[in-house]
Scaffold this motif. Structure first.
Motif, PDB file in Angstrom:
ATOM      1  N   ARG A 178       0.810  -1.221   0.000  1.00 21.46           N
ATOM      2  CA  ARG A 178       0.000   0.000   0.000  1.00 21.46           C
ATOM      3  C   ARG A 178       0.840   1.265   0.000  1.00 21.46           C
ATOM      4  N   VAL A 179       2.142   1.143   0.074  1.00 22.02           N
ATOM      5  CA  VAL A 179       2.998   2.332   0.047  1.00 22.02           C
ATOM      6  C   VAL A 179       3.054   2.843  -1.387  1.00 22.02           C
ATOM      7  N   PRO A 180       2.695   4.086  -1.671  1.00 18.98           N
ATOM      8  CA  PRO A 180       2.673   4.584  -3.056  1.00 18.98           C
ATOM      9  C   PRO A 180       4.086   4.754  -3.604  1.00 18.98           C
ATOM     10  N   GLU A 181       4.162   4.757  -4.940  1.00 18.47           N
ATOM     11  CA  GLU A 181       5.458   4.883  -5.597  1.00 18.47           C
ATOM     12  C   GLU A 181       6.085   6.254  -5.351  1.00 18.47           C
ATOM     13  N   GLY A 182       5.253   7.277  -5.226  1.00 20.20           N
ATOM     14  CA  GLY A 182       5.806   8.595  -4.951  1.00 20.20           C
ATOM     15  C   GLY A 182       6.537   8.658  -3.625  1.00 20.20           C
ATOM     16  N   LEU A 183       6.001   7.967  -2.631  1.00 16.73           N
ATOM     17  CA  LEU A 183       6.668   7.932  -1.332  1.00 16.73           C
ATOM     18  C   LEU A 183       7.956   7.120  -1.396  1.00 16.73           C
ATOM     19  N   TRP A 184       7.950   6.023  -2.158  1.00 18.28           N
ATOM     20  CA  TRP A 184       9.192   5.259  -2.336  1.00 18.28           C
ATOM     21  C   TRP A 184      10.263   6.118  -2.988  1.00 18.28           C
ATOM     22  N   LEU A 185       9.875   6.909  -3.990  1.00 14.35           N
ATOM     23  CA  LEU A 185      10.837   7.769  -4.657  1.00 14.35           C
ATOM     24  C   LEU A 185      11.396   8.818  -3.698  1.00 14.35           C
ATOM     25  N   ALA A 186      10.529   9.379  -2.850  1.00 14.06           N
ATOM     26  CA  ALA A 186      11.000  10.374  -1.879  1.00 14.06           C
ATOM     27  C   ALA A 186      11.962   9.753  -0.872  1.00 14.06           C
ATOM     28  N   TYR A 190      15.924  10.671  -0.442  1.00 15.57           N
ATOM     29  CA  TYR A 190      16.463  11.070   0.868  1.00 15.57           C
ATOM     30  C   TYR A 190      17.678  10.224   1.245  1.00 15.57           C
ATOM     31  N   LEU A 191      17.590   8.910   1.046  1.00 10.95           N
ATOM     32  CA  LEU A 191      18.705   8.037   1.414  1.00 10.95           C
ATOM     33  C   LEU A 191      19.937   8.308   0.560  1.00 10.95           C
ATOM     34  N   LEU A 192      19.747   8.720  -0.691  1.00 15.21           N
ATOM     35  CA  LEU A 192      20.886   9.025  -1.545  1.00 15.21           C
ATOM     36  C   LEU A 192      21.564  10.334  -1.156  1.00 15.21           C
ATOM     37  N   ARG A 193      20.831  11.239  -0.510  1.00 15.38           N
ATOM     38  CA  ARG A 193      21.377  12.553  -0.175  1.00 15.38           C
ATOM     39  C   ARG A 193      21.467  12.794   1.324  1.00 15.38           C
ATOM     40  N   VAL A 194      21.388  11.742   2.107  1.00 16.61           N
ATOM     41  CA  VAL A 194      21.371  11.922   3.556  1.00 16.61           C
ATOM     42  C   VAL A 194      22.686  12.493   4.063  1.00 16.61           C
ATOM     43  N   ASP A 195      23.796  12.156   3.393  1.00 17.90           N
ATOM     44  CA  ASP A 195      25.091  12.672   3.837  1.00 17.90           C
ATOM     45  C   ASP A 195      25.296  14.133   3.470  1.00 17.90           C
ATOM     46  N   SER A 204      14.599  15.552  10.756  1.00 17.21           N
ATOM     47  CA  SER A 204      13.181  15.887  10.598  1.00 17.21           C
ATOM     48  C   SER A 204      12.595  15.252   9.342  1.00 17.21           C
ATOM     49  N   MET A 205      13.352  15.251   8.244  1.00 17.74           N
ATOM     50  CA  MET A 205      12.866  14.617   7.027  1.00 17.74           C
ATOM     51  C   MET A 205      12.707  13.121   7.214  1.00 17.74           C
ATOM     52  N   ALA A 206      13.691  12.486   7.850  1.00 15.36           N
ATOM     53  CA  ALA A 206      13.598  11.045   8.086  1.00 15.36           C
ATOM     54  C   ALA A 206      12.407  10.713   8.981  1.00 15.36           C
ATOM     55  N   GLN A 207      12.175  11.531  10.007  1.00 16.58           N
ATOM     56  CA  GLN A 207      11.047  11.280  10.905  1.00 16.58           C
ATOM     57  C   GLN A 207       9.720  11.384  10.157  1.00 16.58           C
ATOM     58  N   ARG A 208       9.596  12.398   9.292  1.00 17.03           N
ATOM     59  CA  ARG A 208       8.349  12.571   8.542  1.00 17.03           C
ATOM     60  C   ARG A 208       8.133  11.433   7.546  1.00 17.03           C
ATOM     61  N   TYR A 230      15.314   2.919   9.939  1.00 16.69           N
ATOM     62  CA  TYR A 230      14.027   2.321   9.584  1.00 16.69           C
ATOM     63  C   TYR A 230      13.762   2.431   8.088  1.00 16.69           C
ATOM     64  N   LEU A 231      14.026   3.602   7.518  1.00 18.42           N
ATOM     65  CA  LEU A 231      13.797   3.783   6.091  1.00 18.42           C
ATOM     66  C   LEU A 231      14.717   2.905   5.253  1.00 18.42           C
ATOM     67  N   SER A 232      15.980   2.823   5.622  1.00 20.22           N
ATOM     68  CA  SER A 232      16.899   1.971   4.856  1.00 20.22           C
ATOM     69  C   SER A 232      16.513   0.506   4.961  1.00 20.22           C
ATOM     70  N   GLY A 233      16.056   0.075   6.125  1.00 22.00           N
ATOM     71  CA  GLY A 233      15.624  -1.315   6.252  1.00 22.00           C
ATOM     72  C   GLY A 233      14.384  -1.627   5.442  1.00 22.00           C
ATOM     73  N   VAL A 234      13.432  -0.687   5.402  1.00 22.69           N
ATOM     74  CA  VAL A 234      12.209  -0.903   4.627  1.00 22.69           C
ATOM     75  C   VAL A 234      12.530  -0.936   3.124  1.00 22.69           C
ATOM     76  N   VAL A 235      13.393  -0.036   2.673  1.00 24.71           N
ATOM     77  CA  VAL A 235      13.772  -0.028   1.257  1.00 24.71           C
ATOM     78  C   VAL A 235      14.510  -1.305   0.892  1.00 24.71           C
ATOM     79  N   ALA A 236      15.403  -1.780   1.756  1.00 27.45           N
ATOM     80  CA  ALA A 236      16.105  -3.032   1.484  1.00 27.45           C
ATOM     81  C   ALA A 236      15.143  -4.211   1.421  1.00 27.45           C
ATOM     82  N   GLU A 237      14.130  -4.220   2.266  1.00 23.00           N
ATOM     83  CA  GLU A 237      13.143  -5.299   2.232  1.00 23.00           C
ATOM     84  C   GLU A 237      12.333  -5.249   0.932  1.00 23.00           C
ATOM     85  N   ARG A 238      11.967  -4.048   0.498  1.00 24.79           N
ATOM     86  CA  ARG A 238      11.227  -3.944  -0.771  1.00 24.79           C
ATOM     87  C   ARG A 238      12.082  -4.410  -1.943  1.00 24.79           C
ATOM     88  N   GLN A 239      13.342  -4.016  -1.977  1.00 22.20           N
ATOM     89  CA  GLN A 239      14.222  -4.457  -3.050  1.00 22.20           C
ATOM     90  C   GLN A 239      14.415  -5.975  -3.013  1.00 22.20           C
TER      91      GLN A 239
END
Length: 319
Positions: A178-186, A190-195, A204-208, A230-239
């Motif tokens: 149920r997670v939309p593709e737009g949210l996956w892209l966001a 974020y993970l690519l530019r977190v550094d 704040s962005m990660a929390q939101r 949490y976000l990196s783990g969820v993305v890894a699970e989806r991949q």
């Protein structure tokens, strides 16, 4: 990048071809055209050697116009803007709205191209291409066309950083459909530019984003887990699920079963037995096997004999 707008108000992202690539394509086309023209001229002149000079000149002029002007027009019309030189260099002639060219476009480009390329040895075409913001020569301006690049180098996608090992497989039971593709892209951006982000802005962005993902999955984020982890783990699970659906196997290094949760309290070994006070019986060790009762002696009861005396007093009577 050229901002071309179609009739439906759609902005096209086309990359106009620059002068070096266009010059190379024109050079290849001219070599082919003049080779064909010289071969046909020699063949026709040998076949029409009995004609007078006027007829021979007329044939030569007709052949010149037919090959050097009609050849490019016919090729671009039939191939929809791709001559041999443009095919080699990865170029194509298109209309200003991005559509394929037609005969009238190729005719105007061919007629003006014979003047500004062949008759002026390419000087007029080079000057017009350098002056134009999109590298257009006079034939393109009057025909309403544009030469664009078809083969654009595409950079390899940057992989998302892998999650920490302690969160690699804690999301196998989440419903990610149920997670939309737009949210996956966001989340991926974020993970690519977190550094590159400020720590406070990154948090704040990660929390939101983590809150949005958790609301779609229906499972709250584990307490105490950083939102970026949490976000990196969820993305890894989806991949991993996508790879399993596509190839039948999960990516290398992904565990099949989730490890014990790092948020549960740690287990410690049982405390060792404390020494018993003086005069009391020592506590039985859990590693010591229980004493095996001895069978009673023949001809006597359990209350008779040295064994009974040992049980009562703790001393063994002398033999």
């Amino acid at each position: 990048m050229s901002q071309l707008v179609t009739g439906d108000a759609v902005v096209l992202g086309l990359r106009p071809a620059r002068l070096p690539s266009r010059a190379l394509a024109v050079f290849i086309d001219l070599v082919v055209l003049w080779s064909v023209y010289l071969a046909l001229s020699m063949a026709l002149l040998s076949a029409t050697g009995s004609l007078d000079e006027a007829a021979t000149a007329a044939v030569a002029v007709a052949l010149l116009v037919l090959v050097l002007m009609g050849g490019p027009v016919a090729v671009e019309t039939l191939s929809h803007g791709r001559s041999l030189g443009k095919l080699v260099c990865g170029l194509r002639v298109v209309r200003e709205d991005g559509g394929p060219i037609r005969f009238r476009h190729a005719l105007v480009r061919g007629a003006l191209g014979f003047v500004e390329i062949q008759m002026s040895v390419g000087v007029v075409a080079c000057i017009a291409s350098l002056v134009s913001a999109r590298g257009r020569r006079l034939g393109d301006v009057f025909a309403g066309t544009l030469v664009v690049r078809e083969r654009i180098p595409v950079p390899r996608p940057t992989p998302v950083p892998p999650p920490p090992p302690w969160v690699a497989a804690h999301f196998t039971e989440l419903d990610l459909s149920r997670v939309p593709e737009g949210l996956w892209l966001a989340v991926r951006q974020y993970l690519l530019r977190v550094d590159q982000l400020d720590p406070q802005v990154s948090w704040s962005m990660a929390q939101r984003l983590a809150t949005d993902v958790a609301s779609f999955t229906g499972t709250p984020m584990p307490e105490g887990m950083p939102p970026a982890a949490y976000l990196s783990g969820v993305v890894a699970e989806r991949q991993g699920r996508d790879a399993q659906r596509a190839f039948g196997t999960r990516p290398e290094g992904a565990p099949a079963a989730p490890p014990p949760s790092p948020f549960s309290p740690p287990s410690f070994p049982p405390p060792s037995p404390s020494p018993s006070p003086q005069g009391s019986a020592p506590a039985a060790s859990p590693l010591t096997p229980p004493p095996v009762p001895r069978p009673p002696r023949a001809g006597g009861s359990e209350s008779d004999g040295p064994e009974a005396e040992e049980r009562r007093t703790g001393f063994v009577p002398p033999a």
